[in-house]
Design an enzyme around this catalytic site. Structure first.
Site, mmCIF file in Angstrom:
data_model
loop_
_atom_site.group_PDB
_atom_site.id
_atom_site.type_symbol
_atom_site.label_atom_id
_atom_site.label_comp_id
_atom_site.label_asym_id
_atom_site.label_seq_id
_atom_site.Cartn_x
_atom_site.Cartn_y
_atom_site.Cartn_z
ATOM 1 N N ARG A 1 21.765 47.486 50.899
ATOM 2 C CA ARG A 1 22.876 47.670 49.764
ATOM 3 C C ARG A 1 23.915 48.690 50.437
ATOM 4 O O ARG A 1 24.944 48.643 50.149
ATOM 5 C CB ARG A 1 22.439 47.900 48.621
ATOM 6 C CG ARG A 1 23.392 48.272 47.438
ATOM 7 C CD ARG A 1 23.094 48.095 45.905
ATOM 8 N NE ARG A 1 21.758 48.441 45.622
ATOM 9 C CZ ARG A 1 21.245 49.663 45.778
ATOM 10 N NH1 ARG A 1 21.808 50.774 45.969
ATOM 11 N NH2 ARG A 1 19.905 49.855 45.353
ATOM 12 N N ASP B 1 47.300 44.400 46.450
ATOM 13 C CA ASP B 1 46.323 43.038 46.790
ATOM 14 C C ASP B 1 47.070 42.284 47.628
ATOM 15 O O ASP B 1 48.227 42.009 47.587
ATOM 16 C CB ASP B 1 46.347 42.529 45.432
ATOM 17 C CG ASP B 1 45.607 41.120 45.576
ATOM 18 O OD1 ASP B 1 45.441 40.731 46.644
ATOM 19 O OD2 ASP B 1 45.022 40.685 44.441
ATOM 20 N N TYR C 1 47.564 37.986 39.610
ATOM 21 C CA TYR C 1 46.292 36.900 39.795
ATOM 22 C C TYR C 1 45.510 36.894 38.679
ATOM 23 O O TYR C 1 45.141 37.883 38.133
ATOM 24 C CB TYR C 1 45.458 37.237 40.911
ATOM 25 C CG TYR C 1 43.937 36.446 41.056
ATOM 26 C CD1 TYR C 1 44.309 35.144 41.642
ATOM 27 C CD2 TYR C 1 42.730 37.089 41.086
ATOM 28 C CE1 TYR C 1 43.120 34.299 41.700
ATOM 29 C CE2 TYR C 1 41.693 36.110 41.003
ATOM 30 C CZ TYR C 1 41.855 35.117 41.292
ATOM 31 O OH TYR C 1 40.885 34.104 41.459
ATOM 32 N N LYS D 1 40.277 33.676 50.781
ATOM 33 C CA LYS D 1 41.328 33.072 51.119
ATOM 34 C C LYS D 1 41.903 33.008 52.666
ATOM 35 O O LYS D 1 41.186 32.730 53.616
ATOM 36 C CB LYS D 1 42.575 33.558 50.369
ATOM 37 C CG LYS D 1 42.183 34.025 48.809
ATOM 38 C CD LYS D 1 41.739 32.670 47.933
ATOM 39 C CE LYS D 1 41.132 33.055 46.808
ATOM 40 N NZ LYS D 1 41.960 33.768 45.815
HETATM 41 C C1 LIG Z 1 41.533 34.922 44.771
HETATM 42 C C2 LIG Z 1 42.141 35.934 44.447
HETATM 43 C C3 LIG Z 1 41.423 37.168 43.892
HETATM 44 C C4 LIG Z 1 40.058 37.227 43.684
HETATM 45 O O1 LIG Z 1 39.156 37.175 44.779
HETATM 46 P P1 LIG Z 1 37.793 36.357 44.636
HETATM 47 O O2 LIG Z 1 37.469 36.399 45.826
HETATM 48 O O3 LIG Z 1 38.221 34.893 44.256
HETATM 49 O O4 LIG Z 1 37.035 37.026 43.882
HETATM 50 C C5 LIG Z 1 42.308 38.245 43.848
HETATM 51 N N1 LIG Z 1 43.656 38.534 44.245
HETATM 52 C C6 LIG Z 1 44.270 37.193 44.624
HETATM 53 C C7 LIG Z 1 45.921 37.474 45.028
HETATM 54 C C8 LIG Z 1 43.581 36.287 44.895
HETATM 55 O O5 LIG Z 1 44.346 35.010 45.287
#
Ligand SMILES: *Cc1c(COP(=O)(O)O)cnc(C)c1O
Length: 380
Positions: free
Chosen positions: A47, A171, A99, A196
């Site tokens: 962890r 982000d 998001y 992504k």
């Molecule tokens: C998908 C996404 C998230 C969340 O990420 P997960 O891996 O699905 O928890 C946060 N911000 C953006 C812009 C995203 O496209």
């Protein structure tokens, strides 16, 4: 080291000392033998740290020009860790076109713990300053935004954050460090849904953070270990593998995104195309200045704005798969009004531009001719 070399070698030791493996082994272990209490090789329990995860964390820090990286079980787990830097009574100013999962985490979880959120339009970055007070501790920026492709001036947001001694988190999921590096633009924290583009193959859910500042890194490592939202070694390995082709994939995503956006722009049935590379995009100048290219995400609406017609188009697509998520090698299409944004009341979602006919494309790295032929047959 240049970016295209960093994606492959950044933060990586040459080879594994045991057998010379070129890729770091998947250390599928929970614990590590100690010679004497506290006498170990840097890892005690998975962890708090795992060698495969550490290799990924160093890679992510390297490509974002940070000094420290942290990997988590999902993008949302990474955001959750950032929010845990705060305490009850603190305030956050966030991008309003955000998001959906981030919005849900902020309003359905952290508001209950006494953290307050203000959601504002940030295309005029100076507007952020009007909302800052002595309780403001964090500014949360997403750029480009989802699904409207608005661009927020990160350098300006950073100047406001510095002036008021507030943390700025960005982000960077849509842009990836191939297109923009928020830490270089003055942000304190960069966050990724590595699910992504970083992973890039639609086969792993993972999140990450990178920072430059040592004190901030210490706090985040503590939260990572104390709250435990970590990712496993297998998933760390998959993202590390994905990273090694990030630059070549992104180059093609950008080329194909441009071709698809331009095709749609000239299509007689299409009303609007949202892609930051168009000179008439309202934030084109900022996009050009802070991004190296314009990405593979393209949204569009049809003339007449008919809900049923949009559904027909996404059903007709053959190469584009109708699915949530984005950033994989394969092209995906989504219909926000009935999918990702369905829980937002129609009036509310239309305020930010998520109208009934809006379709969002994650343009993949297939041959652009085939992608355009697919759109042609689906739109008619
Ligand atoms: C998908 C996404 C998230 C969340 O990420 P997960 O891996 O699905 O928890 C946060 N911000 C953006 C812009 C995203 O496209």
């Amino acid at each position: 080291m240049k970016f295209n070399t960093k994606t492959i070698h950044g933060g990586q030791k040459n080879t594994d000392p045991a057998y010379g493996a070129v890729m770091p082994p998947i250390y599928q272990t929970t614990t590590y033998a100690q010679k004497s209490p506290g006498d170990h090789k840097g890892f005690e329990y998975s962890r708090s740290g795992n060698p495969t995860r550490s290799a990924l964390e160093r890679a992510i820090a390297s490509i974002e020009n940070g000094n420290y990286g942290m990997a988590f079980g999902s993008g949302l787990a990474a955001i959750d860790a950032v929010l845990k830097l705060l305490k009850a009574g603190d305030e956050v100013i966030s991008t309003n076109d955000l998001y959906g999962g981030s919005y849900r985490l902020f309003t359905s979880i952290f508001e209950d713990f006494g953290v307050k959120f203000k959601f504002i339009g940030m295309q005029q970055a100076n507007a952020i300053e009007d909302h800052i007070n002595d309780k403001t501790k964090l500014i949360w920026v997403e750029s480009p935004t989802n699904p409207m492709m608005n661009i927020i001036d990160i350098q300006k947001a950073a100047a406001v954050a510095k002036k008021h001694n507030v943390l700025l988190a960005v982000d960077n999921t849509f842009a990836t460090p191939y297109l923009q590096r928020p830490l270089d633009l003055g942000a304190d924290i960069v966050m990724h849904s590595a699910t992504k583009y970083l992973g890039g193959h639609s086969d792993v859910v993972l999140g990450a953070l990178a920072v430059k500042d040592e004190q901030l890194a210490k706090k985040l490592y503590f939260i990572q270990k104390a709250s435990g939202g970590i990712c496993g070694p297998q998933d760390s390995f998959l993202v590390l593998r994905g990273l090694k082709t990030l630059h070549v994939r992104m180059q093609r995503h950008c080329e194909n995104g441009k071709k698809v956006a331009e095709y749609l722009y000239d299509h007689p049935k299409i009303e609007k195309v949202y892609w930051p590379g168009f000179k008439n995009h309202p934030n084109y100048e900022i996009a050009k200045a802070q991004m190296n290219d314009f990405g593979g995400m393209v949204s569009f609406t049809t003339k007449g704005n008919d809900y049923e017609e949009a559904i027909k188009i996404v059903e007709n697509l053959k190469l584009f798969t109708l699915a949530e998520s984005l950033g994989g090698v394969e092209s995906l299409a989504g219909h926000p009004a009935s999918m990702t944004h369905a829980s937002i009341p129609k009036k509310e979602r239309e305020k930010t531009g998520v109208v009934d006919s809006l379709i969002r494309l994650s343009v993949g790295i297939e041959d652009a001719t085939d992608l355009i032929a697919d759109l042609k047959q689906a739109i008619g």
